[in-house]
Design a protein around this motif. Structure first.
Motif, PDB file in Angstrom:
ATOM      1  N   ASN A 278      67.574  45.360  63.348  1.00  0.00           N
ATOM      2  CA  ASN A 278      66.302  44.738  63.726  1.00  0.00           C
ATOM      3  C   ASN A 278      66.532  43.338  64.296  1.00  0.00           C
ATOM      4  OD1 ASN A 278      63.964  46.344  63.310  1.00  0.00           O
ATOM      5  ND2 ASN A 278      64.282  46.235  61.095  1.00  0.00           N
ATOM      6  N   GLU A 279      67.364  42.551  63.627  1.00  0.00           N
ATOM      7  CA  GLU A 279      67.654  41.198  64.115  1.00  0.00           C
ATOM      8  C   GLU A 279      68.343  41.249  65.474  1.00  0.00           C
ATOM      9  OE1 GLU A 279      68.168  39.029  59.739  1.00  0.00           O
ATOM     10  OE2 GLU A 279      69.912  39.795  60.807  1.00  0.00           O
ATOM     11  N   ALA A 280      69.299  42.164  65.618  1.00  0.00           N
ATOM     12  CA  ALA A 280      70.023  42.259  66.894  1.00  0.00           C
ATOM     13  C   ALA A 280      69.063  42.595  68.036  1.00  0.00           C
ATOM     14  CB  ALA A 280      71.133  43.295  66.787  1.00  0.00           C
ATOM     15  N   VAL A 281      68.152  43.520  67.803  1.00  0.00           N
ATOM     16  CA  VAL A 281      67.198  43.883  68.871  1.00  0.00           C
ATOM     17  C   VAL A 281      66.309  42.688  69.207  1.00  0.00           C
ATOM     18  CG1 VAL A 281      65.195  45.327  69.425  1.00  0.00           C
ATOM     19  CG2 VAL A 281      67.240  46.360  68.412  1.00  0.00           C
ATOM     20  N   LYS A 282      65.863  41.959  68.189  1.00  0.00           N
ATOM     21  CA  LYS A 282      65.019  40.786  68.460  1.00  0.00           C
ATOM     22  C   LYS A 282      65.789  39.716  69.237  1.00  0.00           C
ATOM     23  CE  LYS A 282      63.517  40.251  64.081  1.00  0.00           C
ATOM     24  NZ  LYS A 282      62.742  39.622  62.973  1.00  0.00           N
ATOM     25  N   VAL A 283      67.015  39.432  68.804  1.00  0.00           N
ATOM     26  CA  VAL A 283      67.826  38.417  69.505  1.00  0.00           C
ATOM     27  C   VAL A 283      68.080  38.869  70.946  1.00  0.00           C
ATOM     28  CG1 VAL A 283      70.089  37.293  69.607  1.00  0.00           C
ATOM     29  CG2 VAL A 283      68.927  37.543  67.417  1.00  0.00           C
ATOM     30  N   GLY A 284      68.379  40.150  71.118  1.00  0.00           N
ATOM     31  CA  GLY A 284      68.634  40.674  72.462  1.00  0.00           C
ATOM     32  C   GLY A 284      67.419  40.527  73.361  1.00  0.00           C
ATOM     33  N   LEU A 285      66.243  40.866  72.834  1.00  0.00           N
ATOM     34  CA  LEU A 285      65.028  40.753  73.656  1.00  0.00           C
ATOM     35  C   LEU A 285      64.713  39.286  73.956  1.00  0.00           C
ATOM     36  CD1 LEU A 285      62.762  43.539  72.091  1.00  0.00           C
ATOM     37  CD2 LEU A 285      64.044  43.631  74.243  1.00  0.00           C
ATOM     38  N   LEU A 286      64.979  38.384  73.012  1.00  0.00           N
ATOM     39  CA  LEU A 286      64.762  36.949  73.278  1.00  0.00           C
ATOM     40  C   LEU A 286      65.737  36.448  74.346  1.00  0.00           C
ATOM     41  CD1 LEU A 286      64.149  35.695  69.642  1.00  0.00           C
ATOM     42  CD2 LEU A 286      62.475  35.780  71.500  1.00  0.00           C
ATOM     43  N   SER A 287      66.941  36.966  74.336  1.00  0.00           N
ATOM     44  CA  SER A 287      67.919  36.594  75.362  1.00  0.00           C
ATOM     45  C   SER A 287      67.430  37.056  76.741  1.00  0.00           C
ATOM     46  CB  SER A 287      69.273  37.221  75.007  1.00  0.00           C
ATOM     47  OG  SER A 287      70.233  36.936  75.985  1.00  0.00           O
TER      48      SER A 287
END
Lengths: 249, 249
Positions: free
Chosen positions: A173-182
């Motif tokens: 979940n964190e990885a997907v959020k960080v990826g989308l913020l990037s």
């Protein structure tokens, strides 16, 4: 231009790619850059590409037809027949180098770029999930826990948030959020990167489902994420101590 | 490489520049890139530079000696004699274009880059504080309220935080914090940008003091700011809703 991120925290593999291609600012179209090279009970192999579309497509066609046997006694080589992810990466690198060499020859002197870089992720048999960054020349590096991500394409705008917030023990979940913020940071600064995005999430735990999703323009979650992040960044800024040298006592 | 930011919120002018120059990865030195072209009761003119050091130094020498008169009846032209910031920007642009033309001629065919870009800020007489981005060719653009900042050099890593957090009504404290965070993001990703930084803050309110500071390596405030920001980014990430598509019901 293109932007793709591959993330390989302990919990699994996440690849996100945009879908915008352009040949000049007035020739923009949507093109799938997230290619599933194999998907069956034995193996899942995913490839995201940035760079020359013609080289990418030639490489994909070569891989689909299979590369020539290495000796007379063996059969043609495909991603379906390679015994490990390392061998898959070697085969993909070989196809990329061949495609680039063929096309670069015809482009010589035109100033048109035949460079391509790839993110190659997945697993074969009982092997672990792997993520590779493959260069135009066909050589590649493996993504490792110290810096559990790789980027291709227009990567500078979106790198600081990955540096700050993605760790080996990040959840999916964190990885997907960080990826989308990037992606959000990149889109704001570079018009050649845009929605829709293609996303695939492969949990390391094989009992959990693989998630594939295309995030369309006006996606409610992505819109909310972007707005919330803007608010949180500004709230965070208020919590940072003011510079001591700004007041002269 | 270099990184410099100029910010022009309503409250004033902030310019921050790094001091690292390099001619190859093993030839790194500290060089002041924040030049005070004039500083007296009538005018304050500051110039930050990115790009060829030899072109920058030639331009500064030309400005110090003064440019040729435009007619026989007038005297040589310097930043001290120009009646407005717009005229100062024209003069600086002319000196830059001349320096670049002279040096580019001798560099022809060597592959060595003679490009320079400048941030030019300050005020003349009773005129307002102005901030310009001056290109190698000598033309320039004025920084305006819709996007109250300009960057030169290695600008991509540090742009998202400026896009998100710097507004026309930001205070000078906020602008300095955002600027230092932008440098922090850049330094983490590009080794050719590094401490110390030079900083100058010119309040629009003339009764407030002008602040000049060199932020050295191991500066306690900058170290704390970087650590606090890392913690706040990760706390903010926890506050973002998890992606709804990650759970299959």
């Amino acid at each position: 231009m293109t932007y793709c991120i591959g993330m390989r925290p302990k919990a699994g593999l996440v690849i996100i790619s945009d879908t915008r291609t352009n040949a000049g600012i007035d020739n923009i179209s949507t093109y799938n850059k997230l290619h599933i090279l194999a998907d069956d009970a034995d193996r899942l192999i995913i490839c995201a590409s940035a760079g020359s579309l013609s080289v990418t497509q030639a490489m994909l066609s070569m891989l689909a037809e299979g590369l020539d046997p290495q000796s007379e006694d063996t059969s043609i080589r495909t991603v379906a027949t390679m015994p490990t992810m390392f061998r898959v990466a070697q085969l993909v690198g070989e196809a990329l180098a061949n495609a680039r060499r063929d096309i670069a020859r015809t482009l010589h002197g035109t100033g048109i770029n035949a460079e391509v870089s790839l993110l190659l992720g997945g697993r074969v048999g009982e092997g672990p999930l792997m993520l590779y960054l493959v260069y135009s020349e066909g050589n590649f590096i493996e993504c490792q826990p110290d810096s559990p991500f790789a980027q291709i394409g227009e990567l500078k705008y979106g790198k600081p948030i990955l540096d700050r917030a993605l760790q080996w023990d990040s959840t999916l979940n964190e990885a997907v959020k960080v990826g989308l913020l990037s992606f959000d940071s990149t889109m704001r600064s570079n018009l050649s990167v845009g929605l829709p995005f293609d996303l695939i999430v492969v949990p390391a735990d094989r009992s959990e489902p693989i998630i594939r999703r295309r995030i369309m323009e006006n996606d409610a979650y992505f819109t909310q994420l972007s707005a919330d992040w803007g608010r949180l960044i500004n709230e965070s800024l208020q919590q940072i101590t003011d510079p001591p040298f700004m007041t002269l006592d």
